[in-house]
Design a protein around this motif. Sequence first.
Motif: not given
Length: 450
Positions: A132-136, A341-342, A399-406
Amino acid sequence: MSKFFSLLTIASIAIASVSAQAPTSNLVDGACVTNYDASIDYFPQKLNTADDKGTFFSVSYHNNYKIVENHKSGRNYVLVQCGTPAPTGLTNVTEIYNIPVTKVAAMETTAVPYLELLGVAESIKVIADGSLISSPCFQTYLSSGEVTNLSANNKTLQAEQLASVQAQFGINPYEPISNTTVSTGQTYEPDVLGRASWISYYAAFYNYENMANEISKKMIDNYQKLTAAAAGYDNPKPIVAWTTFDAPSQYNNNTASYILSNASYKVGLTKDAYGEMLNSTKSVYNSAAELLEAISSVDVLIDETFIGSDLTDFLKNYEIASGEESKYKFLEKKKVFREDGILTASGGYDWFEAPVAMADALLEDMLNALNPAAPSFTYKRNWLRNIALDEPIKYITADDCTWDESAPRPNLATTYVGGPFPIETSGASALSGSLIGAFVVSLASLTYLA
């Protein structure tokens, strides 16, 4: 209120000067104290709540511990700097935690974006339902194996999973355990900025007050500039309604109803975007015809129904027959929005995650729904999807991830530095960029840390 809490001073002071910081020789890697001195203030960085809109939590400071009070749940947490002794003789304490925490469980999806903004998302080691977590980028983190989904059926495994973390944000949906739960409350806040202010609540568990202060200051400043730019319109305010079709189910005695929401944060958000909520004292309608009569003159409709995804479904849910569209202003103007929308592939709504923590980004979406020229003609809404224009859902994947989660997650808002927004007129979308206004994306807004 107890004598103990009456003696507490609620934190509303700015960050202390560098000279007031605890000597680094007393800390291990800048985190845990090795030579405790009761005269030292181990929390030189304190929350600056002067402009805070939050109403359901507060934080007070003592030399080596903090008190975090959740006024919604009535629970109070003592956060003790690791390497220092826990205070004794305190009353009305729900739980004592050593901080900063490094391993936590997130039982509610709304907790994730706050931890992402702080750059501590990778401290999450257990999640109630990662699908359920939408963050890529959190989806990418899920695939790393560093975080596990909470077992829904195996209570022994579930207990082991929760025992492996230091704190649990939110209530276990399968087996609530009160003494390991840090209760939340951001979605109960009556104000959009109040909901976003809960970043300070989470920051207290990580000793990240300085970062929370900077994020909040930039967000509030940007929100106020956006609101001011919308207040310069020289035209009637569009009338807005937020509605829901509550389909027959076991939860409503198999009786359908139609709901007109006047939730405080929605009223405030609509007003800040230079809109006006439909003036109605009634919130529940027994039939579609009754609701439609009430909202026929509404300019913008936000449909919060979970059933259906397009205009055909909407017309069916609200029992609007073919050829009757002209009877309703919001259909004539093609202003029917949904909050989907997302989404994740499994149907998780980002609406319940990122925009709760990112007040200014949410305001941008609302501004554009009411006026397509705001905050710019080229703005693309994130969450409010216009089904009257057949706008598509964006399904988020890793695949939509654009930042570093750390590292700290960028806020989705941009930094507004212009004057009043223009008003869209016939052919306005073809106007040159010179009329758009100064809408600038800066590195500062992307990191919210500069």
